[in-house]
Design an enzyme around this catalytic site. Structure first.
Site, short mmCIF file in Angstrom:
data_model
loop_
_atom_site.label_atom_id
_atom_site.label_comp_id
_atom_site.label_asym_id
_atom_site.label_seq_id
_atom_site.Cartn_x
_atom_site.Cartn_y
_atom_site.Cartn_z
N HIS A 375 0.80 -1.23 0.00
CA HIS A 375 0.00 0.00 0.00
C HIS A 375 0.83 1.27 0.00
CE1 HIS A 375 -4.00 -1.85 0.76
NE2 HIS A 375 -3.26 -2.79 1.32
N LYS A 573 -8.53 13.70 4.93
CA LYS A 573 -7.67 12.51 4.93
C LYS A 573 -6.68 12.67 6.07
CE LYS A 573 -6.66 13.71 0.50
NZ LYS A 573 -6.95 12.54 -0.31
N ARG A 574 -5.94 11.60 6.37
CA ARG A 574 -4.91 11.73 7.39
C ARG A 574 -3.99 12.90 7.05
NH1 ARG A 574 -4.52 7.76 11.60
NH2 ARG A 574 -2.59 8.85 12.09
N LYS A 579 0.67 14.28 1.60
CA LYS A 579 -0.68 14.59 1.12
C LYS A 579 -0.89 16.08 0.92
CE LYS A 579 -2.72 10.53 3.44
NZ LYS A 579 -3.37 9.72 2.38
N THR A 684 -8.66 6.57 -1.95
CA THR A 684 -9.98 5.99 -2.18
C THR A 684 -11.06 7.04 -1.95
OG1 THR A 684 -9.70 5.08 0.04
CG2 THR A 684 -9.53 3.55 -1.79
N LYS A 688 -14.82 8.27 -3.81
CA LYS A 688 -16.08 8.52 -3.12
C LYS A 688 -16.67 9.86 -3.53
CE LYS A 688 -14.21 5.72 0.59
NZ LYS A 688 -13.44 5.72 1.85
#
Ligand code: NBY
Length: 840
Positions: A375, A573-574, A579, A684, A688
């Site tokens: 991952h 998100k985290r 990110k 992911t 969504k």
């Protein structure tokens, strides 16, 4: 004995007494009232929402149990090949609503509950999230369970029953993240699980491993801990198939140490029992940074869980009565990242030491049974365990790992044979990394012990093949390494979180949702509707009501008023440097400064925007926590500025969770997925948002690329450097740095304003700002201008409302590929070789 009569007593009486699923309102209300009276020992006149939720949940639970029982029975009788999904995290969220929808009982329950004087939405809010995961990896596991059951595949999940899930996030008055424990089980009985106190295994730690002349070893002594099973029922969508998620809880083998107890040393007597219970007490809150030293408890968790799961799997296999050579014909084991890699040496140990199978045969069995999903390619996330710790805690497994390295003709010698004299290659590929201490490389072990290895999106799988596992591709051939692009369950992430959109889709497609929810490519039929003005109006109205639902939520939970006439821009998100939430907040500040410079007339033309952030930072991740602090404090200043507050507001919503995502995602106009190219394996939540008609702003990374391919590049807003450029840019930062002022004046201005104290004491943020000024590993300075450019394109596009809605409709219509049903069927067909087993 064969003579025993079964059932005992009169069969007719058994039949009459047996219950079937309650699917009519009167039987549902009757069952709820019964549970109020007996299970809860309460009465109509003292029942609050929580009590009503509990009773209704127990009533649904009864139905789930019937289906679950029939399913397990049917699987046992049919004895098909099964797949086991080993994941240290299952981020399930709430169950009640999902169970009602999958059973097709939501309307009946709504009516029944209302007859009893309660509101369904209020009851749904009573349930606590099961937050036994960190982020994407754990939520993916939950989506895969939903799809396995919905596609009637014989798949079980195995995980740990943590007493405490991911911490609850509070934000201090200074904007600092504070962590609080999440005692999610403290409310008493959890209706969604079945304690199986009869299903237990002993798991050993420490002790000594003595090799015997016949190749086996005797592992003795040390500490023994009990693993107790808790079964969580996983209903499929519109099917009787209800799969199982088995979570292990640790317990002392004996209540306490009897010798100490008898000697009156009570403290020592309970110590061992405390240490056993500690194993499953808490989920580790790190994502993407594997904490290297002193984490014996984490290694204990990993072994405890893999050992209990394998003992259970082997026992079930033995019940079929086949020889072990057929083990891979009945069992597939999927490793969700490297966390369960000990399954490989553990299965070797069972086969060799307990089943007395020869090394080579055992290795064949293992490598035809196990599959490994990677991952991440971030180096700091690759698990390595110190050899001394392994030798101490798991002496037999360490022997087996050395044996894999030196004994298997398939590895060390084979590498030597294929690449003679290539010492560097051998060192690179070794299971053991030299150093002080030496460390076991779990990704290498997972790779050589598996039948197949996959990444989670096309680009990421390619990076796995060309970077971290390159040598293994050259050694074992390309065919072992492939891709399964992630997916999401449309049950939770469309039908459940966006019921109005779901209803519109069913109406438009003229089919029941039970059809298209399990065949998501049918969404394509929405494409022509983009040209239909009346349909667009309905589509936009639903988005608007979802914005109002979110605004209502923010109002009631935080007491803040949100401008629902604005564009909703969401990044959830985290928190992580890769990110780049930092890029987002710096962009927001840039926007604020630009607005401040405008005249009132110019401002009139600007489309209002509300920017939402949510996400947790790992408790020890200082820079990520500083980013939260910057967001919160920038929001405080920006949101009250009378010149701009109608045009720009920013919210950091605390304590991000699956349930919060279910409110946020349907409300977005755009969402941001802006990782440095090559760092986000898949993502992911991007899927969504797009499934719910939100447009994507993102880098050319992870699954963003495949989403753009599917929905059309004119419907996404891409920006930033591409993966192949990243290495060179980082090299330049190291050896030919250019000051931010020169490279990106707009960004330099933003950094200066922060340092200058625009959002309170600027000094606080220096460590964060310096990661950009110096080194800039995640390439904020390189991508800033093109990021701002992309957001300007968004503004432009939003001016044409009708065209925007068309983009939104086309996006949803083209998202069929990203159903987790597609993904799980790929695993079932190309990896596990299992088939659906429908429960009649
Ligand atoms: O897995 C995520 C990836 O970042 C994301 O791109 C992908 O879509 C998703 C599903 O494939 N990875 C992730 O969530 N990882 C973790 O949460 C995680 C948790 C624990 C540890 C490492 C990573 N750990 O070492 O303890």
């Amino acid at each position: 004995s064969g003579k025993e009569k079964w059932p005992r007593g009169e069969e007719k009486v058994w039949k009459e007494g047996s219950r079937s699923v309650n699917n009519e309102v009167p039987s549902i209300t009757k069952s709820i009232v019964n549970h109020v009276q007996t299970s809860l020992a309460r009465q109509a006149y003292n029942l609050d929402d929580l009590g009503a939720y509990q009773a209704a949940a127990l009533s649904v639970r009864d139905d789930l149990i019937l289906n679950w029982n029939d399913t397990q029975m049917h699987y046992t009788r049919k004895a098909p090949k099964r797949a086991y999904y080993l994941s240290l995290e299952f981020l399930m969220g709430r169950t009640f609503d999902n169970a009602l929808l999958n059973l097709g009982l939501k309307d009946q329950y709504r009516e029944g509950v209302s007859k009893l004087g309660f509101n369904m939405e209020d009851l749904l809010e009573q349930e606590r999230d099961a937050a036994l995961g960190n982020g994407g990896l754990g939520r993916l596991a939950a989506c895969y369970l939903d799809s396995s059951a919905s596609q009637e595949l014989p798949v079980w999940g195995y995980g740990l029953r943590y007493q405490y899930g991911i911490f609850q996030q509070l934000i201090s008055p200074e904007g600092q993240q504070l962590e609080q424990p999440d005692p999610w089980l403290a409310g008493g009985e959890n209706p969604w699980e079945l304690p199986r106190l009869d299903v237990t295994y002993e798991v050993r730690f420490y002790g000594t491993a003595e090799r015997l002349p016949d190749g086996r070893a005797l592992w003795q002594g040390g500490q023994e801990v009990l693993a107790v099973a808790y079964d969580v029922m996983v209903p499929g969508c519109y099917t009787k198939n209800t799969n199982n998620l088995r979570l292990w809880e640790s317990k002392p083998k004996r209540g306490f140490d009897l010798n100490s107890f008898n000697a009156g040393d009570y403290e020592h007597a309970v110590e061992s029992s405390n240490s056993a219970a500690a194993i499953t007490s808490v989920l580790y809150p790190n994502d993407h940074t594997y904490v290297r030293f002193g984490k014996e408890l984490r290694l204990k968790q990993q072994y405890f869980w893999t050992a209990a799961s394998l003992a259970d799997i082997v026992r079930r296999f033995k019940n079929i009565g086949k020889p072990f050579s057929q083990f891979p014909d009945y069992v597939a084991i999927q490793l969700n990242d490297t966390h369960p890699t000990l399954a490989i040496p553990e299965l070797m140990r069972i086969l060799i030491d307990e089943e007395e199978i020869a090394w080579g045969k055992a290795w064949d069995i293992v490598t035809n049974t196990v599959f490994y999903t990677n991952h991440t390619v971030l180096p700091e996330a690759l698990e390595k365990w110190p050899v001394p710790l392994m030798e101490h805690l798991l002496p037999r497994h360490m022997q087996i790992i050395y044996d894999i390295l030196f004994l298997t003709t398939t590895f060390h010698q084979a590498v030597e044979k294929k690449f003679p004299g290539d010492r560097d290659r051998l060192a690179r590929m070794s299971l053991i990394e030299e150093g002080f201490p030496k460390q076991v490389r779990m990704a290498h072990l997972a790779c050589i012990g598996s039948r197949k290895v996959n990444g989670v999106a096309e680009l990421h799988s390619e990076l796995v093949r060309t970077t971290i596992l390159k040598d293994f591709v050259e050694f074992e051939g390309l065919s072992k390494f492939s891709n399964v692009t992630n997916g999401i369950t449309p049950r939770r992430w469309l039908d459940q979180c966006n019921p109005e959109l779901s209803a519109l889709i069913s109406k438009t497609l003229k089919v029941d949702k039970s059809v298209w929810l399990k065949d998501l490519d049918r969404l394509k039929e929405l494409l022509p509707c983009a040209e239909d003005a009346a349909f667009r109006k309905e589509w936009a109205a639903i988005k608007q009501r979802n914005k109002e639902r979110l605004a209502h939520h923010v109002e009631t939970t935080l007491g803040l008023t949100v401008n629902t006439n604005a564009m909703f821009d969401v990044q959830i998100k985290r928190l992580h440097e890769y990110k780049r939430q930092t890029l987002n907040i710096l962009g927001v500040i840039h926007r604020y400064l630009t607005l401040k410079k405008m005249t009132a007339a110019e401002r009139k033309k600007v489309n209002p925007r509300v920017v939402f952030f949510a996400g947790k930072a790992a408790p020890g991740y200082y820079i990520a926590k500083l980013t939260i602090r910057l967001i919160v404090n920038a929001a405080r200043v920006i949101n009250v500025d009378p010149e701009t507050r109608d045009l720009l507001t920013v919210y950091f919503l605390p304590d991000y969770s699956v349930s919060l995502a279910e409110v946020l995602i349907p409300s977005s106009d755009i969402s941001q997925h802006i990782s440095t190219a090559g760092t986000e394996a898949s993502g992911t939540s991007n899927m969504k948002f797009c499934l719910n008609g939100g447009l994507l702003v993102g880098t050319v990374d992870g699954a963003n690329i495949e989403i753009a391919e599917a929905v059309g590049e004119n419907n996404v807003f891409f920006f930033g450097h591409l993966t192949p450029a990243v290495e060179d840019l980082r090299y330049q930062h190291m050896y030919h740095p250019v000051p931010v002022e020169e490279k990106c004046p707009a960004l330099a201005n933003v950094l200066d304003k922060i340092s200058g104290g625009l959002f309170g004491d600027g000094g606080v943020y220096e460590p964060l700002l310096n990661t950009i000024r110096q080194g800039d590993y995640y390439l904020i300075t390189d991508d800033f201008d093109s990021y701002i450019g992309a957001l300007e394109m968004v503004d432009q596009a939003y001016l044409d409302k009708e065209e925007w809605i068309k983009k939104s409709i086309r996006t949803t219509a083209n998202m069929g590929k990203f159903s987790s049903d597609r993904a799980i069927l790929e695993y079932a067909e190309s990896y596990w070789n299992i088939e659906p087993v429908k429960v009649p």
